[in-house]
Write an enzyme that holds these catalytic residues in place. Sequence first.
Site, mmCIF file in Angstrom:
data_model
loop_
_atom_site.group_PDB
_atom_site.id
_atom_site.type_symbol
_atom_site.label_atom_id
_atom_site.label_comp_id
_atom_site.label_asym_id
_atom_site.label_seq_id
_atom_site.Cartn_x
_atom_site.Cartn_y
_atom_site.Cartn_z
ATOM 1 N N SER A 120 -17.311 6.368 -31.721
ATOM 2 C CA SER A 120 -16.315 5.304 -31.914
ATOM 3 C C SER A 120 -15.181 5.789 -32.812
ATOM 4 O O SER A 120 -13.996 5.556 -32.538
ATOM 5 C CB SER A 120 -16.968 4.096 -32.583
ATOM 6 O OG SER A 120 -17.891 3.506 -31.725
ATOM 7 N N ARG A 162 -11.006 6.693 -31.931
ATOM 8 C CA ARG A 162 -9.957 6.022 -32.700
ATOM 9 C C ARG A 162 -9.100 7.028 -33.451
ATOM 10 O O ARG A 162 -7.884 6.858 -33.567
ATOM 11 C CB ARG A 162 -10.606 5.000 -33.653
ATOM 12 C CG ARG A 162 -11.149 3.777 -32.894
ATOM 13 C CD ARG A 162 -12.132 3.002 -33.756
ATOM 14 N NE ARG A 162 -12.530 1.722 -33.173
ATOM 15 C CZ ARG A 162 -13.450 1.551 -32.220
ATOM 16 N NH1 ARG A 162 -14.069 2.614 -31.693
ATOM 17 N NH2 ARG A 162 -13.754 0.351 -31.762
ATOM 18 N N ASP A 202 -25.979 -0.270 -29.084
ATOM 19 C CA ASP A 202 -26.256 0.907 -28.264
ATOM 20 C C ASP A 202 -27.671 1.452 -28.477
ATOM 21 O O ASP A 202 -28.072 2.414 -27.814
ATOM 22 C CB ASP A 202 -25.239 2.014 -28.577
ATOM 23 C CG ASP A 202 -23.840 1.637 -28.096
ATOM 24 O OD1 ASP A 202 -23.737 0.831 -27.149
ATOM 25 O OD2 ASP A 202 -22.861 2.149 -28.668
ATOM 26 N N LYS A 257 -23.132 -2.275 -19.861
ATOM 27 C CA LYS A 257 -22.917 -0.979 -20.524
ATOM 28 C C LYS A 257 -22.784 0.107 -19.444
ATOM 29 O O LYS A 257 -22.507 -0.191 -18.297
ATOM 30 C CB LYS A 257 -24.064 -0.692 -21.494
ATOM 31 C CG LYS A 257 -24.088 -1.644 -22.679
ATOM 32 C CD LYS A 257 -22.846 -1.482 -23.532
ATOM 33 C CE LYS A 257 -22.764 -2.501 -24.646
ATOM 34 N NZ LYS A 257 -21.487 -2.453 -25.341
ATOM 35 N N ARG A 261 -28.235 -1.812 -18.718
ATOM 36 C CA ARG A 261 -29.236 -1.232 -19.634
ATOM 37 C C ARG A 261 -30.433 -2.128 -19.856
ATOM 38 O O ARG A 261 -31.491 -1.645 -20.249
ATOM 39 C CB ARG A 261 -28.610 -0.938 -20.997
ATOM 40 C CG ARG A 261 -28.041 0.412 -21.068
ATOM 41 C CD ARG A 261 -27.682 0.818 -22.483
ATOM 42 N NE ARG A 261 -26.854 2.003 -22.385
ATOM 43 C CZ ARG A 261 -25.935 2.357 -23.263
ATOM 44 N NH1 ARG A 261 -25.715 1.615 -24.319
ATOM 45 N NH2 ARG A 261 -25.238 3.466 -23.080
HETATM 46 C C1 S3P Z 1 -17.840 0.542 -29.079
HETATM 47 C C2 S3P Z 1 -18.224 -0.756 -28.993
HETATM 48 C C3 S3P Z 1 -19.442 -1.196 -28.300
HETATM 49 C C4 S3P Z 1 -20.388 -0.042 -28.027
HETATM 50 C C5 S3P Z 1 -19.671 1.168 -27.508
HETATM 51 C C6 S3P Z 1 -18.636 1.637 -28.522
HETATM 52 C C7 S3P Z 1 -16.589 0.865 -29.792
HETATM 53 O O1 S3P Z 1 -19.068 -1.772 -27.066
HETATM 54 O O2 S3P Z 1 -21.374 -0.426 -27.100
HETATM 55 O O3 S3P Z 1 -20.567 2.225 -27.254
HETATM 56 O O4 S3P Z 1 -16.353 2.052 -30.100
HETATM 57 O O5 S3P Z 1 -15.807 -0.056 -30.060
HETATM 58 P P1 S3P Z 1 -18.661 -3.331 -26.930
HETATM 59 O O6 S3P Z 1 -17.448 -3.541 -27.728
HETATM 60 O O7 S3P Z 1 -18.401 -3.543 -25.476
HETATM 61 O O8 S3P Z 1 -19.864 -4.076 -27.414
#
Ligand code: S3P
Length: 443
Positions: free
Chosen positions: A27, A31, A323, A350, A354
């Site tokens: 994540s 970003r 996750d 997902k 999942r």
């Molecule tokens: C993420 C948010 C989550 C997560 C994904 C990464 C992110 O998804 O499952 O692996 O980096 O903002 P959701 O926002 O759909 O819950």
Amino acid sequence: MRVPASLIVTRPVGPLTGTVRVPGDKSISHRALMFAALAVGETRIEGLLEGEDVLRTAAAMRALGAEIWRDGAAWMVAGRGIGGLVEPEDVLDMGNSGTAARLLCGILASHPVIATLTGDASLRRRPMARVLDPLGQCGARFMARAGNRLPLTVQGTGSALPLDYVVPVASAQVKSAILLAGLNARGETIVTEPAATRDHTENMLRHFGASVQVGQHAGGTVIRLIGQPDLRAASVLVPGDPSSAAFPLVAALLVPGSAAQIEAVGINPLRTGLFTTLREMGADIDFTHERREGGEPVADISVRHGQLRAVDVPAARAPSMIDEYPILAVAAACAAGTTRLRGLHELRVKESDRLAATAALLAANGVAVAIEADDLLITGQAGPPPGGGHVATHMDHRLAMSAAVLGLVATAPVTVDDMRFVDTSFPGFVDIMNGLGAGLGAA
Ligand code: S3P
């Protein structure tokens, strides 16, 4: 080592021991590249995850005009400034990554360019309406396939309106997409999330110089971003991904006699639901050397094998361990009693469905499992599950790694149909596990 697409996993010859590091947080890595591309100046990123998902983001930001290159182990980004991205000459292929696709929709919505996004078969099945609906309100136009699926084309606007939006699902991706569109809108963008989700966007936007205020209200968490800030290059240190650390950690909990350490793992409280749950199950997990690195809390994590007991996990915890349910389900399959994981509807959208795929993974290996509405129930026998199953991973990296961990504890070998998608989030997974003594790929 090179891993064959399909892998048969057997129990290791001994316990898992030693100290490892896992790759950078996915994540935060997405970003870092995106925000650096929107900042003025050169950003240095250390510890970037070099997984396929993040490399797609790097390629997309290059196609939008940022310069991105490696400098030794670090990554450098020369940004274009907010509003400065250019129209890409070709389709942007986001591979397997929902985060890359959805956050990019937000960025593109407030740039006066036309761009087309696509992805692999898994990403092309995932719902995009959750970002397209709100982003349409800021003045961007989208044309997507039936069901609001990729490929889609965005026609962004140079005069975006700031949104005031209540996110209807607990999703950091949706929250982030709206905030990113708000970067190039005049005025204040306000996002309300009824359930708090990972806040890496808020933290990192501040780090790059934006004004982001967060408050708690009756309706949830309210985030306010002042549009058109001067984002300035800022160095980023990416912590180890807790979602990746989960795999060696649970493996060490489950393989008898194991004791392992995972260094420099991000422990942002909005990401640590798995550790909380495992501790409730009786797991011996210690955080040591807690510190802040690059604006995020980080710790070294020690874990020892021990018998786990079943728990009832509230739906409210889902955003902080979203996750980690597949690997938690593997832990539950070895615990004493029936574990109930509540409120898992988001798992259906997902990289795979999942919820269904995790249940199938366990059922194929002799574990008693049931889905009741949005809950997953798993009955463990206080020891190793039978195993012997063939697991279909449906282009989903986390299912593949969860199945591999199950194979390390199950009585009979577990066959994982396709390990290739592991590289989307955890390049080096097999080597890191083998560094602890897992012996993956030796059979
Ligand atoms: C993420 C948010 C989550 C997560 C994904 C990464 C992110 O998804 O499952 O692996 O980096 O903002 P959701 O926002 O759909 O819950």
